[in-house]
Design a protein around this motif. Sequence first.
Motif, short mmCIF file in Angstrom:
data_model
loop_
_atom_site.label_atom_id
_atom_site.label_comp_id
_atom_site.label_asym_id
_atom_site.label_seq_id
_atom_site.Cartn_x
_atom_site.Cartn_y
_atom_site.Cartn_z
N LEU A 32 0.85 -1.39 -0.09
CA LEU A 32 0.29 -0.09 -0.05
C LEU A 32 0.75 1.24 0.18
N THR A 33 0.36 2.35 -0.19
CA THR A 33 0.83 3.42 -0.25
C THR A 33 0.63 4.24 1.02
N SER A 34 1.20 5.42 1.54
CA SER A 34 1.01 5.83 2.71
C SER A 34 -0.32 6.42 2.87
N VAL A 35 -0.87 7.06 1.89
CA VAL A 35 -2.31 7.31 1.76
C VAL A 35 -3.24 6.33 2.07
N GLU A 36 -3.08 5.16 1.41
CA GLU A 36 -4.00 3.97 1.75
C GLU A 36 -3.83 3.69 3.08
N ILE A 37 -2.58 3.54 3.69
CA ILE A 37 -2.37 3.07 4.97
C ILE A 37 -3.11 3.98 5.95
N VAL A 38 -3.07 5.11 5.89
CA VAL A 38 -3.64 6.05 6.76
C VAL A 38 -5.06 5.77 6.80
N LYS A 39 -5.70 5.71 5.46
CA LYS A 39 -7.27 5.47 5.40
C LYS A 39 -7.59 4.04 6.16
N ARG A 40 -6.87 3.05 5.95
CA ARG A 40 -7.26 1.72 6.39
C ARG A 40 -6.98 1.47 7.95
N SER A 41 -5.98 2.15 8.35
CA SER A 41 -5.30 1.85 9.82
C SER A 41 -5.67 2.87 10.81
N GLY A 42 -5.91 3.97 10.40
CA GLY A 42 -6.15 5.33 11.34
C GLY A 42 -4.88 5.82 11.90
N ILE A 43 -3.88 5.46 11.34
CA ILE A 43 -2.58 6.06 11.80
C ILE A 43 -2.41 7.34 11.16
N HIS A 70 -1.04 10.71 9.54
CA HIS A 70 0.13 10.79 8.34
C HIS A 70 1.23 10.97 8.88
N SER A 71 1.53 11.99 9.81
CA SER A 71 2.48 12.53 10.27
C SER A 71 3.66 11.24 10.93
N ARG A 72 3.08 10.11 11.14
CA ARG A 72 3.57 9.07 11.81
C ARG A 72 4.01 7.98 11.04
N ILE A 73 3.52 7.98 9.60
CA ILE A 73 3.53 6.80 8.84
C ILE A 73 4.95 6.62 8.53
N TYR A 74 5.63 7.51 8.20
CA TYR A 74 7.32 7.51 7.99
C TYR A 74 8.14 6.87 8.87
N ASP A 75 7.96 7.16 10.04
CA ASP A 75 8.85 6.98 11.32
C ASP A 75 8.43 5.51 11.71
N VAL A 76 7.09 5.07 11.49
CA VAL A 76 6.62 3.80 12.12
C VAL A 76 7.22 3.00 10.86
N ALA A 77 7.03 3.21 9.46
CA ALA A 77 7.55 2.60 8.48
C ALA A 77 9.17 2.06 8.65
#
Length: 328
Positions: free
Chosen positions: A32-43, A45-52
């Motif tokens: 998935l892309t970051s946008v899709e992960i935000v939509k599906r997980s509720g995480i 967006h500002s945290r996506i890259y450090d979690v990844a």
Amino acid sequence: MLISEVKNNLGKLGFSKYEIDFYLTLIINGPLTSVEIVKRSGIPHSRIYDVAKKLSEKGLIEIINSKPRLFKPIDPRVAIQAYIEREKMKLESTGTSLLQNLEKIMENRKGDFYNISWVVESKFSELLVPNVRLAKHQLMISAFSEMIDKVLGEILWAATRGVNITLVVYGIPEKKDELTSRGVEIHVRKVPSLLMLVVDASASIVSDKNINYSIYTRDPVLVRAFMDLYHDSMVRHSKPLYIPPVLKGRFYSIWSIIYRVKGGERVIVEGKSTKSGKLVRVEGTIKDKVIDDGVATLILETAKGEIRVGGMGARFEDIEAAYFEFPV
């Protein structure tokens, strides 16, 4: 229910909530892309890259630098096991360093307050490995066959180091041939009893399969009592599966050797004189043995004549032995 259990297990492995949500979102949906992960997980967006980044460092996902950036889960059957093995190695390395430093600190302590007893909130099986590793000369264990099988490598390594090992096993060890080939004495017992471990003459553990705690003692009197209990209650009421034909190395309990000596063996005994209380060291040949009313005695022929040697707590013999050493 299944997802909840997986989240719980990942949490036990040290994953944060966002790492768990991110990872499971990819496992369920695929790359998935970051946008899709935000939509599906509720995480956020500002945290996506450090979690990844953290999941990538743990070897669980691959970050593909495409446009847009793509996050792809690595096969968990490989990734999770590899992560667990890395964490084991890190923990082992950290633990070794920690123990070395703690031992240095303990060397400078005032008073020997570690010669006491504890009720440890650990199962017997959890205490086996560290205590098997501590054995220098003699090790006595009574345990279920599956427990012995799980620590087989450590027991074999101890035997290779020259540790005299006696096992009372509830069941038949799966690798009994490997144990006997290393000279491990094995007795089997159909009816389970206490779980016990005695390390040299320095420590003992007693527990039961149905409880989640163990009694751990370094008190010399209690250790001696458990050594006697081990032989009197465990070994003598079990069926011998294998007994090494020759006595080698050091034994702390006279009951470990009294039924095995045949006469003519050379032995070194260290202990104290029952008359003067002075430390003594004698070397001689075993001439005879006496077992009378629960008391075991070895009769040695030495350069100074015949000497009667008893085990720990001996009163009527010439020497109360701390240990018996059979030249290899």
